[in-house]
Design an enzyme around this catalytic site. Structure first.
Site, PDB file in Angstrom:
ATOM      1  N   LYS A   1       5.174  22.421 -10.116  1.00 16.46           N
ATOM      2  CA  LYS A   1       6.549  22.187 -10.574  1.00 16.46           C
ATOM      3  C   LYS A   1       6.617  22.469 -12.073  1.00 16.46           C
ATOM      4  O   LYS A   1       5.872  21.879 -12.852  1.00 16.46           O
ATOM      5  CB  LYS A   1       6.924  20.724 -10.278  1.00 16.46           C
TER       6      LYS A   1
ATOM      7  N   GLY B   1       0.819  -1.225   0.000  1.00 10.36           N
ATOM      8  CA  GLY B   1       0.000   0.000   0.000  1.00 10.36           C
ATOM      9  C   GLY B   1       0.843   1.261   0.000  1.00 10.36           C
ATOM     10  O   GLY B   1       0.509   2.229   0.682  1.00 10.36           O
TER      11      GLY B   1
ATOM     12  N   ILE C   1       7.058   7.567 -10.358  1.00  9.38           N
ATOM     13  CA  ILE C   1       5.592   7.589 -10.217  1.00  9.38           C
ATOM     14  C   ILE C   1       4.963   7.568 -11.612  1.00  9.38           C
ATOM     15  O   ILE C   1       3.959   6.904 -11.848  1.00  9.38           O
ATOM     16  CB  ILE C   1       5.135   8.812  -9.388  1.00  9.38           C
TER      17      ILE C   1
ATOM     18  N   ILE D   1       5.397  -2.654   8.436  1.00 16.34           N
ATOM     19  CA  ILE D   1       6.515  -2.469   7.494  1.00 16.34           C
ATOM     20  C   ILE D   1       6.566  -1.012   7.024  1.00 16.34           C
ATOM     21  O   ILE D   1       7.626  -0.408   6.940  1.00 16.34           O
ATOM     22  CB  ILE D   1       6.374  -3.417   6.280  1.00 16.34           C
TER      23      ILE D   1
END
Ligand SMILES: Cc1cc2nc3c(=O)[nH]c(=O)nc-3n(C[C@H](O)[C@H](O)[C@H](O)COP(=O)(O)OP(=O)(O)OC[C@H]3O[C@@H](n4cnc5c(N)ncnc54)[C@H](O)[C@@H]3O)c2cc1C
Length: 499
Positions: free
Chosen positions: A79, A14, A341, A43
């Protein structure tokens, strides 16, 4: 090959990759398949991917994500590109912007006309013909449905995952909290059948999306899909990351500052700055990297610096049997041009195109893997360019970068540009000609000549055209608001987002 209909999809992990996949699949095909996501709070996520590139806006549009809502929820800023400092030489600075350079003709790219103007004695930078670049330099930004300025975002990675989770849950995704202990496979086909959690719960599926990060729990630890190591071309293998307080207005660009054994990122958000030193552990020990990072940041640290290790390269088979890997589980180039990404988004989109509703088969798998390989390789070449095309010889790291062998595909591109000023965007390649030329010039690759079509215009005609173009850019930038002011009125996040 087993050809079981795919009715149940299980996403393992996730982080950004897991929730991106969950959001896109649930919204696009959630009525056709049941989707479950397993994640482990114990985790946690790596949580450093905070800078993006413009195609994210296309992906968000596909998902019908409202820009302002997303920006408020993730404390995002705009950006327009990346400022590269000290890369080709110490003291150098150039911006790789998301904009186009001037206006090309069908025969030759704009930088050829610009080169011709230098010959005619015009003193201008290529960047002066690019709106996004000049706006970035001036710290300005504006967007509206009437403008077509090309931009991306900086955002808080943790908040982005939460935003996507809420989105996916609206489309009915089931989330299971727990740590995966065992991956059960079919004894004959080797297909994954279920994931068993430490709690004893077993989650069965027909298709599994491995988003477990560098671990690659399914794709590598279970299916041994193989990894092509690119560390001979990409010398950094570590990053020290730290978040700091704001020290002033957020600029509309990421900063990438070359250091002696790597480079440092500065990502301005609405409430803090993300910083990190990406470095080669062969040239700099971890503790020294942390010290160097802390000594070079501007604001007070909010978090202690933490070191992350990575191996650059790609998974040989990102789709293997009934497992598709996304995000860090599928490979990692490195964060220099904020491409990971994007690659996740392209991966999910490709999966939707090739979704194996009627069962996994070899042709779908091959098509997917070929696309992923080409994309990764072309992106890799663009990143290697930044390291290799340098005049720096002031540290063992930079001497290594100058002298290291590079992929033939990149060597060809550099030669083509150096000899002829020719740059191109290959099929299915992410980076446009404008990106290649901005970075090649920024890294001080000087072409020997230019396309003679640039001499077809009469000198005075060319000079007038260029002067008018520059004036147009200057005028447009002067009318734009300051980036920080625009963020404040357009998408200011409430402090509850980060508290
Ligand atoms: C230093 C650095 C900087 C980066 N910067 C950028 C950037 O600016 N822009 C960009 O686009 N990309 C960037 N990336 C790349 C990438 O986008 C991010 O790192 C991203 O956050 C990774 O997401 P992920 O989902 O693949 O992995 P992770 O965030 O590691 O998520 C893995 C998930 O799997 C779960 N998991 C693992 N094992 C188990 C198990 N046994 N049981 C249950 N769950 C499990 C974890 O709990 C977690 O939820 C950067 C990467 C690094 C290393």
């Amino acid at each position: 090959m087993e050809t079981r209909e795919v009715k149940k999809v299980v996403i393992a992990g996730g982080g950004t990759a897991g929730w991106l996949a969950a959001a896109a699949l649930s919204q696009q095909i959630g009525r056709l398949v049941e989707i479950t996501l397993i994640e482990s709070d114990e985790i946690g996520t790596i949580g450093v991917g905070e800078a993006t590139i413009p195609p994210i806006r296309v992906f968000h549009k596909l998902l019908q994500i409202d820009e302002r809502e997303f920006m408020r929820a993730t404390a995002a800023t705009f950006k327009l590109g990346i400022s590269f400092e000290n890369w080709a030489r110490k003291g150098d600075e150039y911006i790789h912007s998301f904009g186009r350079n001037g206006k090309p003709t069908w025969m030759c790219e704009f930088h050829n006309y610009w080169m011709r103007s230098l010959e005619l004695g015009v003193k201008s930078e290529l960047g002066e013909y690019c709106l996004e670049l000049e706006a970035a330099k001036a710290g300005k930004f504006a967007t509206s449905p009437q403008t077509d300025i090309n931009y991306a975002y900086h955002f808080d990675a943790g908040q982005y995952a939460k935003f996507l989770r809420a989105f996916a849950e609206r489309y009915g995704i089931k989330r299971v909290e727990g740590k995966i202990k065992e991956v059960r496979q079919n004894g004959d086909s080797g297909f994954v059948e279920s994931l068993v959690l430490h709690s004893g719960e077993s989650i069965a599926g027909d298709l599994f999306i491995d988003c477990t990060g560098f671990r690659g729990l399914l794709i590598e630890q279970t299916l041994k899909s193989g990894y092509e190591d690119w560390s001979n071309w990409l010398p950094c293998d570590s990053a020290a990351a730290v978040q700091t307080e704001l020290t002033g207005a957020a600029p509309p660009y990421t900063r990438s500052i070359a250091h002696d054994a790597g480079w440092r990122w500065c990502i301005p958000l609405q409430h803090r700055v993300g910083n990190g030193l990406v470095f080669s552990s062969r040239h700099l020990p971890d503790d020294a990297a942390k010290q160097e990072l802390l000594a070079s940041i501007d604001g007070a640290p909010i978090t202690p610096p933490r070191v992350l290790k990575f191996q650059t390269g790609r998974r040989r088979q990102v789709w293997n049997k009934n497992v598709v890997a996304l995000g860090l589980a599928s490979g990692f180039i490195e964060p220099l041009e904020s491409t990971s990404i994007h690659l996740m988004m392209v991966g999910v989109t490709r999966l939707l195109h090739l979704f194996p509703f009627a069962g996994v088969n070899q042709s779908l798998m091959e098509q997917y893997n070929q696309g992923a390989r080409e994309e990764m390789e072309k992106t890799r070449d663009f990143i290697v360019l930044h390291y290799h095309a340098t005049e720096r010889d002031d540290s063992p790291f930079w001497r290594h970068c100058r002298e290291m062998p590079i992929p033939d595909t990149l060597a060809h591109r550099i030669e083509l540009f150096r000899e002829n000023a020719y740059a191109y965007q290959a099929d299915s390649e992410l980076f446009r000609v404008d990106s290649w030329t901005q970075v090649m010039f920024g890294q001080r690759i000087t072409p020997k000549t230019y396309h003679r079509a640039a001499r077809m215009l009469a000198d005075q005609e060319l000079l007038k055209f260029l002067a008018d173009f520059r004036a147009g850019v200057t005028h447009a930038v002067a009318r734009m608001p300051v980036h920080q002011d625009f963020v404040n009125q357009y998408c200011k996040a409430s402090s509850s987002v980060w508290n």
